[in-house]
Scaffold this active site. Structure first.
Site, PDB file in Angstrom:
ATOM      1  N   ASP A 121       0.957  -1.388   0.015  1.00 20.38           N
ATOM      2  CA  ASP A 121       0.005  -0.045  -0.063  1.00 20.38           C
ATOM      3  C   ASP A 121       0.995   1.251  -0.071  1.00 20.38           C
ATOM      4  O   ASP A 121       1.585   1.466   1.032  1.00 20.38           O
ATOM      5  CB  ASP A 121      -0.870   0.060   1.298  1.00 20.38           C
ATOM      6  CG  ASP A 121      -2.123  -0.993   1.242  1.00 20.38           C
ATOM      7  OD1 ASP A 121      -2.424  -1.377   2.024  1.00 20.38           O
ATOM      8  OD2 ASP A 121      -2.218  -1.177  -0.039  1.00 20.38           O
ATOM      9  N   ASP A 171     -10.232  -5.202  -2.883  1.00 19.98           N
ATOM     10  CA  ASP A 171      -9.233  -4.928  -1.756  1.00 19.98           C
ATOM     11  C   ASP A 171     -10.034  -4.032  -0.700  1.00 19.98           C
ATOM     12  O   ASP A 171     -10.860  -3.225  -1.295  1.00 19.98           O
ATOM     13  CB  ASP A 171      -8.006  -4.111  -2.463  1.00 19.98           C
ATOM     14  CG  ASP A 171      -7.079  -3.360  -1.392  1.00 19.98           C
ATOM     15  OD1 ASP A 171      -6.570  -2.591  -1.664  1.00 19.98           O
ATOM     16  OD2 ASP A 171      -7.198  -3.912  -0.083  1.00 19.98           O
TER      17      ASP A 171
END
Ligand code: DX5
Length: 228
Positions: free
Chosen positions: A47, A182
């Site tokens: 991320d 996600d």
């Protein structure tokens, strides 16, 4: 047979891939999380948050990754105001896939072509509030579309049901597309997303907050197994 099995009935039943999401504040946390899933998954998702596109910032430095590579293939989820800024560095760092947010660029198809020009696979990531219609014209340029189950920025948020419908809509419109989800993925949610047509599920808190990543990954995989 579940919808997922029906969907793949005529082709090889592809298992749904579970991808651990690595959201880290510093290099120590990132390396610790990566090590905790080494050998347990094919790919991890890093991320990358700049505190501008989302109101959180993470540590993810491609120059450091180049010097000290990760022990498995990885993709970057670019939650940044300018996702094209460091594509060269990510490519040099050996990144396999770069996911860019439809909401962060003006010309999505062109941005995907730019990602691919650096030798990486190109993915589109769409927030819960972004409809499929907003990305339809660019899907042809994408190797994968990632549907967000939460508004990006933090782990542990509640799953938004709109993601299930969006996966089903994408599967209907683009039968061959690789679809990833996600955000908010846990046991139960994973099954519904697999049945709706998802191929890859990215999971953060369900994998890392349990204190036993191997067990959590097994539970998620069991949840999405196709019945014979
Ligand atoms: C958005 C991030 C997600 C998040 C996943 O915040 O892109 O990858 O870390 O964490 P969970 O699975 O806990 O929602």
């Amino acid at each position: 047979m579940s919808a997922a099995s029906i969907r793949y009935a005529n082709t090889k039943t592809m298992p749904v891939e579970i991808i651990p999401a690595i959201l880290a504040k510093d290099e120590k946390e990132l390396r610790r999380k990566v090590e905790s899933v080494e050998g347990l998954c094919e790919t991890v998702q890093i991320d990358v948050m700049d505190g501008k596109f989302v109101d959180n910032a993470t540590w993810a430095d491609p120059d450091r990754f180049r010097k000290m590579p990760l022990p498995m293939p990885y993709e970057v989820h670019l939650m940044v105001a300018d996702p094209l800024e460091r594509l060269d560095a990510w490519s040099l760092a050996g990144c396999q896939r770069a996911l860019i947010h439809a909401e962060s660029v003006d010309d999505l198809a062109e941005a995907l072509r730019t990602v691919k020009s650096y030798g990486m696979e190109a993915g589109i990531s769409v927030n819960p509030e972004t409809p499929v219609s907003a990305i339809e014209d660019a899907v042809a340029e994408a190797d994968v579309v990632q549907v967000m189950g939460v508004h990006p920025g933090w782990m542990g948020q509640e799953f938004q049901e709109v993601a299930v419908e969006k996966v089903a809509e994408l599967r209907e419109k683009f039968p061959e597309l690789i679809i990833e989800v996600d955000g908010g993925v846990s046991v139960g949610v994973a099954r519904r997303l697999a049945d709706a047509g998802a191929d890859r599920l990215v999971s953060g808190s369900a994998v890392f907050n349990s204190g036993a990543p191997a067990k959590s990954l097994d539970a998620l995989r069991a949840d999405v197994e196709f019945e014979e």
